[in-house]
Design an enzyme around this catalytic site. Structure first.
Site, PDB file in Angstrom:
ATOM      1  CG  HIS A  97      -0.126   0.223   2.526  1.00 39.85           C
ATOM      2  ND1 HIS A  97       0.634  -0.775   3.104  1.00 39.85           N
ATOM      3  CD2 HIS A  97       0.024   1.314   3.326  1.00 39.85           C
ATOM      4  CE1 HIS A  97       1.201  -0.323   4.206  1.00 39.85           C
ATOM      5  NE2 HIS A  97       0.854   0.948   4.364  1.00 39.85           N
ATOM      6  CG  ASP A  99       1.807   5.417   4.715  1.00 37.23           C
ATOM      7  OD1 ASP A  99       1.503   4.237   4.976  1.00 37.23           O
ATOM      8  OD2 ASP A  99       2.944   5.882   4.908  1.00 37.23           O
ATOM      9  CG  HIS A 244       5.122   1.271   2.693  1.00 36.00           C
ATOM     10  ND1 HIS A 244       4.532   2.406   2.171  1.00 36.00           N
ATOM     11  CD2 HIS A 244       4.567   1.110   3.919  1.00 36.00           C
ATOM     12  CE1 HIS A 244       3.681   2.904   3.026  1.00 36.00           C
ATOM     13  NE2 HIS A 244       3.668   2.138   4.104  1.00 36.00           N
ATOM     14  NE  ARG A 258       2.785   7.092  10.525  1.00 41.25           N
ATOM     15  CZ  ARG A 258       1.659   6.415  10.303  1.00 41.25           C
ATOM     16  NH1 ARG A 258       1.707   5.330   9.562  1.00 41.25           N
ATOM     17  NH2 ARG A 258       0.533   6.811  10.817  1.00 41.25           N
TER      18      ARG A 258
HETATM   19  C1  SIN Z   1       3.506   1.327   7.301  1.00 34.64           C
HETATM   20  O1  SIN Z   1       3.087   0.436   6.593  1.00 34.64           O
HETATM   21  O2  SIN Z   1       3.053   2.474   7.213  1.00 34.64           O
HETATM   22  C2  SIN Z   1       4.583   1.032   8.328  1.00 34.64           C
HETATM   23  C3  SIN Z   1       5.758   0.397   7.711  1.00 34.64           C
HETATM   24  C4  SIN Z   1       6.630  -0.287   8.711  1.00 34.64           C
HETATM   25  O3  SIN Z   1       6.287  -0.308   9.908  1.00 34.64           O
HETATM   26  O4  SIN Z   1       7.664  -0.829   8.334  1.00 34.64           O
END
Ligand code: SIN
Length: 267
Positions: A97, A99, A244, A258
């Site tokens: 996906h 974000d 990702h 984050r």
């Molecule tokens: C996410 O998918 O936004 C997080 C990615 C991660 O925790 O590696």
């Protein structure tokens, strides 16, 4: 500063930059260019506070509050905690996906800082949605270039919202199936299995088939890299041209801090 490409398609490891100190304009501009060129930048051995992470992310865009993850501190609402206890598979985002595509203006970028890592596993994979688009046959590109698709938060957002006790927005959002990156001009696939539910202009069966095909296209290893996190890592990715996947192969705690960068209309 030195940026070493990870693959010819995406990813650059940045050396010689300390993100904990204010960056001058020349360095900031060089970093933004590298970000646009590689789609995702990796910084090792960074020692920084949450406030310094926020300042570093601001070099690439405007940090924005994401109501569906808890803040690291009440007085720092723009830095969020992403935590998985590793107790069960499927709790996280082991689905390709980008974000929050259910937002009218999905975040342009995301910066993640490793705080606590499992002894092994917990890698993050990245796939280049521009390379995936370019690899489609010309007739298929012509078709998908003029389609739009519906995005909804679905069960993933409902789970996050329940954890922090906020309401889920109910209105589905439509975006183009192919977006053009404003800095590079590159066309990128912009559908994903986590949030995209159907293609507006196609019949239901057709929508399911085309959506499946496009999402599968991003799964080709040719467009991917995989990052093995180490303590001190900071990673910044561009949601406009990458997807990702957070690998869920660990059974102990994994915590990231984050910052998300405010979005722009998808065009
Ligand atoms: C996410 O998918 O936004 C997080 C990615 C991660 O925790 O590696």
């Amino acid at each position: 500063m030195e940026v070493t490409p990870i693959s010819p398609v995406l990813g650059g490891i940045v050396r010689g930059v300390d993100l904990s100190v204010p960056l001058d304009e020349a360095t900031s501009s060089e970093l933004r260019d590298a970000w646009h060129r590689h789609g995702v930048l990796f910084f090792r051995n960074q020692k920084m506070t949450d406030d310094q992470q926020l300042d570093a992310a601001s070099v690439f865009g405007a940090p924005e509050e994401f109501r569906f993850s808890p803040p690291v501190r009440d007085d720092l609402p723009l830095v969020h905690v992403i935590h998985e206890d590793g107790a069960r598979r499927g709790a996280g985002v082991a689905i390709w996906h980008s974000d929050a595509t259910w937002m009218a203006r999905p975040p342009i970028g995301t910066m993640l800082r490793a705080m606590r890592l499992p002894p092994g596993g917990g890698d993050t994979c990245f796939s280049h949605a521009g390379a995936a688009h370019d690899d489609l046959s010309a007739p298929l590109r012509t078709l998908v270039d003029c389609l739009t698709a519906v995005h909804e938060g679905g069960p993933h957002l409902a789970r996050s919202a329940a954890m922090v006790g906020v309401e889920v927005p109910e209105r589905p959002i439509s975006h183009p199936v192919v977006r053009t990156h404003p800095a590079t001009g590159r066309k990128c696939l912009f559908v994903n299995r986590l949030f995209t539910t159907r293609i507006n202009e196609l019949a239901e069966e057709e929508s399911r088939a085309v959506l499946g095909l496009l999402c599968d296209q991003l799964r080709a290893p040719d467009f991917q890299i995989r990052w093995q996190w180490r303590p001190g890592d900071v990673v910044l990715w561009d949601n406009r041209c990458l997807q990702h996947y957070a690998v869920q192969d660990y059974r102990s705690a994994r915590t990231m801090h984050r910052v998300t960068l405010a979005g722009e209309p998808v065009r």
